[in-house]
Design an enzyme around this catalytic site. Structure first.
Site, PDB file in Angstrom:
ATOM      1  N   ASN A 211       0.848  -1.199   0.000  1.00 21.19           N
ATOM      2  CA  ASN A 211       0.000   0.000   0.000  1.00 21.19           C
ATOM      3  C   ASN A 211       0.882   1.248   0.000  1.00 21.19           C
ATOM      4  O   ASN A 211       2.108   1.155  -0.005  1.00 21.19           O
ATOM      5  CB  ASN A 211      -0.945  -0.026   1.203  1.00 21.19           C
ATOM      6  CG  ASN A 211      -0.173  -0.126   2.501  1.00 21.19           C
ATOM      7  OD1 ASN A 211       0.591   0.760   2.848  1.00 21.19           O
ATOM      8  ND2 ASN A 211      -0.350  -1.239   3.229  1.00 21.19           N
ATOM      9  N   ASP A 280      -4.335  -6.371   5.116  1.00 22.29           N
ATOM     10  CA  ASP A 280      -5.378  -7.189   5.737  1.00 22.29           C
ATOM     11  C   ASP A 280      -5.308  -8.632   5.244  1.00 22.29           C
ATOM     12  O   ASP A 280      -5.707  -9.553   5.943  1.00 22.29           O
ATOM     13  CB  ASP A 280      -6.755  -6.598   5.419  1.00 22.29           C
ATOM     14  CG  ASP A 280      -6.944  -5.266   6.135  1.00 22.29           C
ATOM     15  OD1 ASP A 280      -6.435  -5.134   7.260  1.00 22.29           O
ATOM     16  OD2 ASP A 280      -7.572  -4.352   5.551  1.00 22.29           O
ATOM     17  N   LYS A 290       8.229 -17.104 -11.079  1.00 21.58           N
ATOM     18  CA  LYS A 290       7.500 -15.915 -11.515  1.00 21.58           C
ATOM     19  C   LYS A 290       6.209 -16.328 -12.242  1.00 21.58           C
ATOM     20  O   LYS A 290       6.255 -17.194 -13.136  1.00 21.58           O
ATOM     21  CB  LYS A 290       8.412 -15.093 -12.443  1.00 21.58           C
ATOM     22  CG  LYS A 290       7.871 -13.750 -12.765  1.00 21.58           C
ATOM     23  CD  LYS A 290       8.831 -12.981 -13.648  1.00 21.58           C
ATOM     24  CE  LYS A 290       8.131 -11.776 -14.206  1.00 21.58           C
ATOM     25  NZ  LYS A 290       8.834 -11.217 -15.340  1.00 21.58           N
ATOM     26  N   ASP A 307      -5.130  -9.463  12.858  1.00 20.01           N
ATOM     27  CA  ASP A 307      -5.275  -8.036  13.162  1.00 20.01           C
ATOM     28  C   ASP A 307      -4.361  -7.790  14.364  1.00 20.01           C
ATOM     29  O   ASP A 307      -4.719  -8.093  15.509  1.00 20.01           O
ATOM     30  CB  ASP A 307      -6.734  -7.690  13.476  1.00 20.01           C
ATOM     31  CG  ASP A 307      -6.912  -6.190  13.572  1.00 20.01           C
ATOM     32  OD1 ASP A 307      -6.038  -5.519  14.166  1.00 20.01           O
ATOM     33  OD2 ASP A 307      -7.903  -5.674  13.041  1.00 20.01           O
ATOM     34  N   ILE A 308      -3.168  -7.294  14.092  1.00 18.26           N
ATOM     35  CA  ILE A 308      -2.138  -7.175  15.142  1.00 18.26           C
ATOM     36  C   ILE A 308      -2.634  -6.285  16.284  1.00 18.26           C
ATOM     37  O   ILE A 308      -2.519  -6.614  17.466  1.00 18.26           O
ATOM     38  CB  ILE A 308      -0.831  -6.595  14.550  1.00 18.26           C
ATOM     39  CG1 ILE A 308      -0.395  -7.443  13.348  1.00 18.26           C
ATOM     40  CG2 ILE A 308       0.252  -6.521  15.605  1.00 18.26           C
ATOM     41  CD1 ILE A 308       0.762  -6.840  12.543  1.00 18.26           C
ATOM     42  N   LYS A 339     -14.153   0.998  15.468  1.00 22.01           N
ATOM     43  CA  LYS A 339     -12.891   0.260  15.679  1.00 22.01           C
ATOM     44  C   LYS A 339     -12.425   0.390  17.126  1.00 22.01           C
ATOM     45  O   LYS A 339     -11.882  -0.549  17.692  1.00 22.01           O
ATOM     46  CB  LYS A 339     -11.787   0.792  14.748  1.00 22.01           C
ATOM     47  CG  LYS A 339     -11.904   0.242  13.355  1.00 22.01           C
ATOM     48  CD  LYS A 339     -10.880   0.845  12.419  1.00 22.01           C
ATOM     49  CE  LYS A 339     -11.342   0.596  10.997  1.00 22.01           C
ATOM     50  NZ  LYS A 339     -10.529   1.262  10.007  1.00 22.01           N
ATOM     51  N   LYS A 343     -12.135  -3.253  18.561  1.00 25.69           N
ATOM     52  CA  LYS A 343     -10.761  -3.725  18.768  1.00 25.69           C
ATOM     53  C   LYS A 343     -10.300  -3.528  20.210  1.00 25.69           C
ATOM     54  O   LYS A 343      -9.137  -3.773  20.533  1.00 25.69           O
ATOM     55  CB  LYS A 343      -9.791  -3.010  17.810  1.00 25.69           C
ATOM     56  CG  LYS A 343     -10.080  -3.264  16.329  1.00 25.69           C
ATOM     57  CD  LYS A 343      -8.884  -2.860  15.463  1.00 25.69           C
ATOM     58  CE  LYS A 343      -9.235  -2.911  13.995  1.00 25.69           C
ATOM     59  NZ  LYS A 343      -8.035  -2.910  13.138  1.00 25.69           N
TER      60      LYS A 343
END
Ligand code: C5P
Length: 412
Positions: A211, A280, A290, A307-308, A339, A343
């Site tokens: 990302n 994720d 390859k 999900d750390i 969240k 969480k």
């Protein structure tokens, strides 16, 4: 920066100069910021402002005597010195500074200076000729060498009619610097674990999913936490930044690697800040060769990563104070609050990313991923605070201040 320093103990020592009247305003400003203030005065300070003024403004009795027969243990200087988180001598006259710089202890103020183990500030105030006298300058240099922070003085018109250096700094400026000091070592003695940057989830020997995270926010937080006196461990995905020298650094690539380091280290830290943009999902199969472009369309099968952040926040013992980030493209507040609860976090810092510019906090050209600037909306169970668009170093310092404040309140 509007930081409330709830219950910080500030000991104000007033020595005998005309600027003593400005110190009355200083007491008011410090109390407005949530500090508890106690005042001690020299006998000559009493010639300029009455004890009652400081008593009324501080809400505490004012002390003037080194040996007070009314005091139970006659050790007032030691008790007061122990009580103080910060000692400020304002105004600091040439005489008081001369005594302090040479370790004399013949009144309550100079004795307090000797007995104090907390940070000491002095706001000098005197006639410009007295200020310029070499012996005064020598004394000031000695005090600075002993760790005292000087605030001012300022140049300008003086009470004696002369113009020059020696006016005491304005109470608002003294207050601002004292508050900055009170928050600057706000994580002293604590340890902070920070995750930063993106993760890379390999598909084959040359390709990966990742990302746009630059790691700038996480690295800025590591710097800010170090500046605040904390011991810092930084777990970083691949970024092009140099980590701060004093941090203990673990470089990882995948979310699984980040999970292994963070979950092991979290129990040894007081605070965990999950600033990394963790993937994720990861590809189920890591191709050894390859992948060839033979098909017109192809499908990747992905496996959910740990999900750390949630796993750290759910730890049943030695759980650190846990802070998450939420990068959202829409419905920022709703997702962030969601969240926070789901969480089990202590705090979440939300920011806008992507194309949605319908919110004032978000400006695509300024904030978010890979930018040097950002704005945050921070939520915790009992409240929230907006941190306006600014550079990430400044923002990180504000967030660290807020974390310290919440932790302190939680521990009470
Ligand atoms: O649920 P979401 O990914 O939006 O939450 C973002 C927060 O969760 C960030 O603090 C990020 O570091 C953390 N996170 C994590 N592990 C994941 C995904 C996100 O720790 N697998």
């Amino acid at each position: 920066m509007d930081i409330i320093i709830n219950n910080k103990h500030i000991l104000l020592a007033v020595s005998g100069g005309i600027a003593a009247y400005k110190s009355a305003e200083l007491v008011r400003l410090l109390r407005k910021q949530g500090a508890t203030v106690r005042v001690v005065m020299t006998h000559s300070a009493l010639q300029f402002v009455g004890m009652l003024t400081f008593q009324a403004l501080s809400g505490n009795p004012v002390h003037t005597e080194l040996l007070d027969v009314d005091e139970e243990n006659a050790m007032e200087h030691i008790t007061l010195a122990r009580w103080a988180d910060v000692l400020i001598i304002a105004p600091a006259t040439a005489n008081t500074m001369a005594k302090c710089s040479h370790g004399l202890a013949d009144n309550l103020v100079s004795t307090l200076y000797l007995a104090a183990t907390c940070p000491v500030f002095m706001a000098p105030a005197m006639n410009q000729a007295m200020w310029n006298k070499p012996v005064t300058q020598e004394n000031i240099q000695r005090l600075i060498g002993h760790g005292v922070t000087m605030i001012g003085p300022e140049p300008g018109e003086q009470a004696c009619g002369e113009t020059g250096m020696g006016r005491m700094s304005e109470p608002a400026e003294i207050c601002r610097l004292l508050l900055a000091e009170s928050t600057s070592q706000c994580l002293k003695g604590l340890s902070v674990l920070i995750s930063a940057g993106p993760t890379r989830e390999p598909l084959d020997p040359v390709r990966y999913l990742t990302n746009r995270s630059s790691g700038k926010m996480g690295y800025a937080l590591a710097k800010a936490a170090l500046k605040a006196g904390a011991k810092v461990t930084l777990v970083s995905g691949p970024v092009s930044l140099t980590p701060p020298e004093q941090a203990d650094v673990f470089k990882i690539e995948t979310a699984e690697q980040m999970y292994e380091v963070v979950i092991t280290k979290a129990v040894e830290h007081d605070i965990y800040i999950g600033a990394a943009a963790v993937a994720d999902y990861r590809p189920v199969f890591l191709e050894t060769h390859k992948i060839k472009k033979s098909l017109e369309q192809t499908t990747l099968t992905l496996q959910k990563n740990h999900d750390i952040l949630a796993d750290v926040a759910m730890l049943s013992s030695n759980r650190p104070f846990t802070v998450g980030f939420a990068a959202e493209t829409h419905d920022l507040e709703r997702y962030a609050q969601d969240k926070l609860i789901k969480k089990n976090l202590d705090m979440i810092a939300a920011n806008w990313v992507g194309q949605d510019s319908s919110n004032a906090l978000h400006n695509e050209s300024l904030g978010g991923f890979d930018s040097d600037q950002n704005a945050l909306q921070v939520f915790w169970n009992e409240g929230q605070k907006s941190l306006a668009m600014t550079d990430k170093n400044n923002l990180a310092e504000q967030l660290i201040g807020l974390i310290a404040e919440r932790m302190e309140l939680k521990s009470k």
